[in-house]
Scaffold this motif. Structure first.
Motif, PDB file in Angstrom:
ATOM      1  N   GLY A 192       1.383  17.474  -9.761  1.00 54.65           N
ATOM      2  CA  GLY A 192       1.401  16.024  -9.838  1.00 54.65           C
ATOM      3  C   GLY A 192       1.528  15.394  -8.463  1.00 54.65           C
ATOM      4  O   GLY A 192       1.749  16.077  -7.467  1.00 54.65           O
ATOM      5  N   LEU A 193       1.353  14.083  -8.413  1.00 51.66           N
ATOM      6  CA  LEU A 193       1.468  13.373  -7.146  1.00 51.66           C
ATOM      7  C   LEU A 193       2.931  13.041  -6.864  1.00 51.66           C
ATOM      8  O   LEU A 193       3.712  12.792  -7.776  1.00 51.66           O
ATOM      9  N   VAL A 194       3.235  13.023  -5.579  1.00 54.61           N
ATOM     10  CA  VAL A 194       4.580  12.674  -5.140  1.00 54.61           C
ATOM     11  C   VAL A 194       4.483  11.478  -4.205  1.00 54.61           C
ATOM     12  O   VAL A 194       3.700  11.487  -3.247  1.00 54.61           O
ATOM     13  N   HIS A 195       5.270  10.460  -4.491  1.00 60.10           N
ATOM     14  CA  HIS A 195       5.270   9.265  -3.663  1.00 60.10           C
ATOM     15  C   HIS A 195       5.888   9.562  -2.303  1.00 60.10           C
ATOM     16  O   HIS A 195       6.968  10.166  -2.214  1.00 60.10           O
ATOM     17  N   LEU A 196       5.203   9.144  -1.225  1.00 60.80           N
ATOM     18  CA  LEU A 196       5.701   9.379   0.128  1.00 60.80           C
ATOM     19  C   LEU A 196       6.320   8.129   0.728  1.00 60.80           C
ATOM     20  O   LEU A 196       7.452   8.156   1.224  1.00 60.80           O
ATOM     21  N   ILE A 197       5.559   7.049   0.697  1.00 60.10           N
ATOM     22  CA  ILE A 197       6.014   5.867   1.412  1.00 60.10           C
ATOM     23  C   ILE A 197       5.260   4.646   0.894  1.00 60.10           C
ATOM     24  O   ILE A 197       4.099   4.748   0.480  1.00 60.10           O
ATOM     25  N   LEU A 198       5.919   3.508   0.895  1.00 56.70           N
ATOM     26  CA  LEU A 198       5.327   2.232   0.487  1.00 56.70           C
ATOM     27  C   LEU A 198       5.497   1.254   1.633  1.00 56.70           C
ATOM     28  O   LEU A 198       6.602   1.135   2.188  1.00 56.70           O
ATOM     29  N   ILE A 199       4.432   0.591   1.994  1.00 58.86           N
ATOM     30  CA  ILE A 199       4.495  -0.425   3.046  1.00 58.86           C
ATOM     31  C   ILE A 199       4.017  -1.743   2.457  1.00 58.86           C
ATOM     32  O   ILE A 199       2.995  -1.811   1.775  1.00 58.86           O
ATOM     33  N   LEU A 245       0.862  -1.166   0.000  1.00 60.23           N
ATOM     34  CA  LEU A 245       0.000   0.000   0.000  1.00 60.23           C
ATOM     35  C   LEU A 245       0.905   1.223   0.000  1.00 60.23           C
ATOM     36  O   LEU A 245       1.924   1.251   0.711  1.00 60.23           O
ATOM     37  N   GLN A 246       0.533   2.194  -0.803  1.00 63.93           N
ATOM     38  CA  GLN A 246       1.380   3.366  -0.975  1.00 63.93           C
ATOM     39  C   GLN A 246       0.604   4.627  -0.602  1.00 63.93           C
ATOM     40  O   GLN A 246      -0.617   4.683  -0.747  1.00 63.93           O
ATOM     41  N   TRP A 247       1.330   5.608  -0.150  1.00 71.09           N
ATOM     42  CA  TRP A 247       0.758   6.921   0.135  1.00 71.09           C
ATOM     43  C   TRP A 247       1.433   7.963  -0.745  1.00 71.09           C
ATOM     44  O   TRP A 247       2.664   7.945  -0.924  1.00 71.09           O
ATOM     45  N   TYR A 248       0.593   8.852  -1.267  1.00 69.79           N
ATOM     46  CA  TYR A 248       1.060   9.922  -2.139  1.00 69.79           C
ATOM     47  C   TYR A 248       0.538  11.250  -1.623  1.00 69.79           C
ATOM     48  O   TYR A 248      -0.516  11.329  -0.983  1.00 69.79           O
TER      49      TYR A 248
END
Lengths: 116, 111
Positions: A42-49, A32-35
């Motif tokens: 545009g969207l920026v990737h924050l973190i992936l768990i 699951l990812q948070w942007y």
């Protein structure tokens, strides 16, 4: 259909406070990812768990994942006015492989406003 | 710097016209994606390409067309068949661990 649904839809806090956003999803996930999205950008990737992780940290961000409840939360500590943005959770299909990782299903987002 | 470049940032279309949105990347990634975002909504997948000269429809492909003649480029054409084209269009490419790198978007308005 929405895989991820964020809650709350909007959140307004004062600088220095913590902000917590929640995401619920319907089907099993690999990760699951948070942007983050600033207005009109545009969207920026924050973190992936990943599905086998329960908690992950990155700077002032803390993400938790509860696969039994099909939910995740994003905590931003000591918020700043610059954190004002929309935040989205997203996940790839369970059987995603190779370059089909990009087939993410996004929630509708939480609009965070941090007042100075 | 490596990244994804979208142009134009703003585009206006009259009804019945086709318009093409540009997406260029210098990340040397194989895959590229087009998403549509409506106000207050999440993103929905239009088309994607995993390799040059190949592309697949996403969830909302009707009224759109794409081409992938070069690895670096993945243009999106919004055709007159798209009944509600006013939206924010985002191009993206996945990194090695599955995260998406996005361009800055193109806002299309139908006059």
């Amino acid at each position: 259909s929405q895989q991820g649904e964020e809650d709350p839809q909007a959140l307004s806090i004062q600088e220095g406070e913590n902000a917590t956003m929640n995401c619920s999803y319907k089907t099993s996930i690999n990760n699951l990812q948070w942007y983050r999205q600033n207005s009109g950008r545009g969207l920026v990737h924050l973190i992936l768990i990943r599905s086998n992780e329960r908690e992950k940290h990155s700077g002032r961000l803390r993400v938790t994942l509860d696969t039994s409840k099909k939910s995740s939360s994003l905590l931003i500590t000591a918020s700043r006015a610059a954190d004002t943005a929309s935040y989205f959770c997203a996940s790839p299909p369970r059987n995603a492989g190779g370059t089909s990782y990009g087939k993410l299903t996004f929630g509708q987002g939480t609009i965070l406003t941090v007042h100075p | 710097d490596g990244g994804i470049t979208q142009s134009p940032k703003y585009l206006f279309r009259k009804e019945g016209q086709n318009v093409t949105l540009s997406c260029e990347q210098n990340l040397n990634h194989d895959a590229m994606y087009w998403y549509r975002q409506d106000p207050g909504q999440g993103l929905r997948l239009i088309y994607y390409s995993q390799i040059v000269n190949d592309f697949q429809k996403g969830d909302i492909a009707e009224g759109y067309s794409v081409s992938r003649e070069k690895k670096e480029s993945f243009p999106l054409t919004v055709t007159s068949a798209q009944k509600n084209p006013t939206a924010f269009y985002l191009c993206a490419s996945p990194g090695g661990t599955g995260e998406l790198f996005f361009g800055e978007g193109s806002r299309l308005t139908v006059l």
